[in-house]
Design a protein around this motif. Structure first.
Motif, PDB file in Angstrom:
ATOM      1  N   ASN A 172       0.835  -1.207   0.000  1.00 25.26           N
ATOM      2  CA  ASN A 172       0.000   0.000   0.000  1.00 25.26           C
ATOM      3  C   ASN A 172       0.874   1.265   0.000  1.00 25.26           C
ATOM      4  O   ASN A 172       0.627   2.196  -0.764  1.00 25.26           O
ATOM      5  CB  ASN A 172      -0.915  -0.015   1.232  1.00 25.26           C
ATOM      6  CG  ASN A 172      -1.738   1.247   1.355  1.00 25.26           C
ATOM      7  OD1 ASN A 172      -2.291   1.726   0.371  1.00 25.26           O
ATOM      8  ND2 ASN A 172      -1.807   1.808   2.545  1.00 25.26           N
ATOM      9  N   SER A 173       1.907   1.267   0.840  1.00 27.10           N
ATOM     10  CA  SER A 173       2.785   2.441   0.900  1.00 27.10           C
ATOM     11  C   SER A 173       3.536   2.618  -0.418  1.00 27.10           C
ATOM     12  O   SER A 173       3.748   3.744  -0.861  1.00 27.10           O
ATOM     13  CB  SER A 173       3.788   2.301   2.044  1.00 27.10           C
ATOM     14  OG  SER A 173       3.132   2.568   3.251  1.00 27.10           O
ATOM     15  N   CYS A 174       3.955   1.500  -1.027  1.00 28.16           N
ATOM     16  CA  CYS A 174       4.642   1.589  -2.330  1.00 28.16           C
ATOM     17  C   CYS A 174       3.723   2.219  -3.369  1.00 28.16           C
ATOM     18  O   CYS A 174       4.155   3.080  -4.149  1.00 28.16           O
ATOM     19  CB  CYS A 174       5.073   0.205  -2.809  1.00 28.16           C
ATOM     20  SG  CYS A 174       6.432  -0.487  -1.885  1.00 28.16           S
ATOM     21  N   ILE A 175       2.455   1.785  -3.375  1.00 24.65           N
ATOM     22  CA  ILE A 175       1.495   2.332  -4.343  1.00 24.65           C
ATOM     23  C   ILE A 175       1.294   3.830  -4.088  1.00 24.65           C
ATOM     24  O   ILE A 175       1.320   4.645  -5.017  1.00 24.65           O
ATOM     25  CB  ILE A 175       0.151   1.550  -4.278  1.00 24.65           C
ATOM     26  CG1 ILE A 175       0.364   0.140  -4.828  1.00 24.65           C
ATOM     27  CG2 ILE A 175      -0.941   2.279  -5.065  1.00 24.65           C
ATOM     28  CD1 ILE A 175      -0.796  -0.808  -4.608  1.00 24.65           C
ATOM     29  N   ILE A 232      -6.922   5.121  -7.054  1.00 26.23           N
ATOM     30  CA  ILE A 232      -5.788   4.184  -6.882  1.00 26.23           C
ATOM     31  C   ILE A 232      -5.453   4.038  -5.397  1.00 26.23           C
ATOM     32  O   ILE A 232      -5.346   2.919  -4.872  1.00 26.23           O
ATOM     33  CB  ILE A 232      -4.545   4.678  -7.670  1.00 26.23           C
ATOM     34  CG1 ILE A 232      -4.812   4.633  -9.176  1.00 26.23           C
ATOM     35  CG2 ILE A 232      -3.319   3.842  -7.319  1.00 26.23           C
ATOM     36  CD1 ILE A 232      -3.765   5.341 -10.025  1.00 26.23           C
ATOM     37  N   LYS A 233      -5.327   5.181  -4.694  1.00 27.18           N
ATOM     38  CA  LYS A 233      -4.961   5.122  -3.270  1.00 27.18           C
ATOM     39  C   LYS A 233      -6.077   4.500  -2.431  1.00 27.18           C
ATOM     40  O   LYS A 233      -5.803   3.738  -1.490  1.00 27.18           O
ATOM     41  CB  LYS A 233      -4.646   6.527  -2.760  1.00 27.18           C
ATOM     42  CG  LYS A 233      -3.305   7.051  -3.244  1.00 27.18           C
ATOM     43  CD  LYS A 233      -2.929   8.312  -2.499  1.00 27.18           C
ATOM     44  CE  LYS A 233      -1.553   8.792  -2.901  1.00 27.18           C
ATOM     45  NZ  LYS A 233      -1.111   9.953  -2.113  1.00 27.18           N
ATOM     46  N   ASP A 234      -7.327   4.839  -2.763  1.00 26.06           N
ATOM     47  CA  ASP A 234      -8.455   4.280  -1.996  1.00 26.06           C
ATOM     48  C   ASP A 234      -8.548   2.760  -2.182  1.00 26.06           C
ATOM     49  O   ASP A 234      -8.832   2.030  -1.223  1.00 26.06           O
ATOM     50  CB  ASP A 234      -9.778   4.939  -2.411  1.00 26.06           C
ATOM     51  CG  ASP A 234      -9.872   6.371  -1.908  1.00 26.06           C
ATOM     52  OD1 ASP A 234      -8.984   6.793  -1.144  1.00 26.06           O
ATOM     53  OD2 ASP A 234     -10.826   7.080  -2.303  1.00 26.06           O
ATOM     54  N   MET A 235      -8.292   2.277  -3.413  1.00 26.18           N
ATOM     55  CA  MET A 235      -8.355   0.824  -3.650  1.00 26.18           C
ATOM     56  C   MET A 235      -7.255   0.114  -2.869  1.00 26.18           C
ATOM     57  O   MET A 235      -7.483  -0.956  -2.290  1.00 26.18           O
ATOM     58  CB  MET A 235      -8.229   0.522  -5.151  1.00 26.18           C
ATOM     59  CG  MET A 235      -9.525   0.719  -5.901  1.00 26.18           C
ATOM     60  SD  MET A 235      -9.473  -0.027  -7.530  1.00 26.18           S
ATOM     61  CE  MET A 235      -8.420   1.100  -8.399  1.00 26.18           C
ATOM     62  N   ALA A 236      -6.053   0.716  -2.869  1.00 31.50           N
ATOM     63  CA  ALA A 236      -4.938   0.115  -2.113  1.00 31.50           C
ATOM     64  C   ALA A 236      -5.279   0.073  -0.617  1.00 31.50           C
ATOM     65  O   ALA A 236      -5.020  -0.926   0.063  1.00 31.50           O
ATOM     66  CB  ALA A 236      -3.654   0.903  -2.356  1.00 31.50           C
ATOM     67  N   ALA A 237      -5.899   1.164  -0.123  1.00 33.27           N
ATOM     68  CA  ALA A 237      -6.298   1.210   1.285  1.00 33.27           C
ATOM     69  C   ALA A 237      -7.372   0.140   1.553  1.00 33.27           C
ATOM     70  O   ALA A 237      -7.373  -0.505   2.610  1.00 33.27           O
ATOM     71  CB  ALA A 237      -6.820   2.597   1.643  1.00 33.27           C
ATOM     72  N   GLY A 238      -8.269  -0.062   0.577  1.00 36.61           N
ATOM     73  CA  GLY A 238      -9.318  -1.082   0.710  1.00 36.61           C
ATOM     74  C   GLY A 238      -8.715  -2.480   0.833  1.00 36.61           C
ATOM     75  O   GLY A 238      -9.188  -3.305   1.617  1.00 36.61           O
TER      76      GLY A 238
END
Ligand SMILES: Nc1ncnc2c1ncn2[C@@H]1O[C@H](COP(=O)(O)OP(=O)(O)OP(=O)(O)O)[C@@H](O)[C@H]1O
Length: 115
Positions: free
Chosen positions: A66-69, A87-93
């Protein structure tokens, strides 16, 4: 062999950076260590340890990805856009799903020991 050593060196450098320089990963690291401490205190069985280590590993893995994204998105542009948000919200999901799974494993292992 040198190539092999190099891979390990870079991987450990990456992990060291992740756990020391990224607040969210550091927090998950501390939380994982607390779970390990609880495992020792509650005398977990081998099977329970396997589940706990699996859960901790999954959470750490997902938090690092997630941090890499997030960093990739910020590296490309700091501009606020709908695409960057998605993109960030999906990674957080994805982290959220893994965290819920880990919480279920934690409850499965520790609840019977508490009550
Ligand atoms: N460039 C951007 N464009 C649009 N929305 C963004 C952008 N950057 C961040 N956001 C929104 O803010 C939320 C938080 O993003 P941020 O990069 O601050 O992560 P964070 O919550 O601080 O994560 P961490 O604590 O893991 O660093 C994102 O999920 C997204 O909804």
């Amino acid at each position: 062999m040198n190539w092999f050593k190099g891979r390990f060196k870079y991987a450990f450098q990456g992990l060291f950076y992740a756990f020391t320089c990224d607040r969210s990963i550091r927090l998950q690291g501390i939380f994982g260590l607390i779970v390990i401490l609880c495992g020792i205190l509650f005398h977990c069985s081998l099977n329970e340890w396997m589940m706990l280590i699996f859960a901790i590993g999954l959470v750490w893995f997902s938090e690092i990805i997630n941090s890499c994204i997030e960093r990739c998105v910020d590296y490309i542009s700091l501009e606020h856009t709908e695409q960057a948000k998605h993109i960030k919200d999906m990674a957080a999901g994805a982290v959220f799903i893994i965290s819920m799974l880990a919480a279920c494993i934690g409850l499965y292992v520790f609840l019977p020991k508490l009550f």
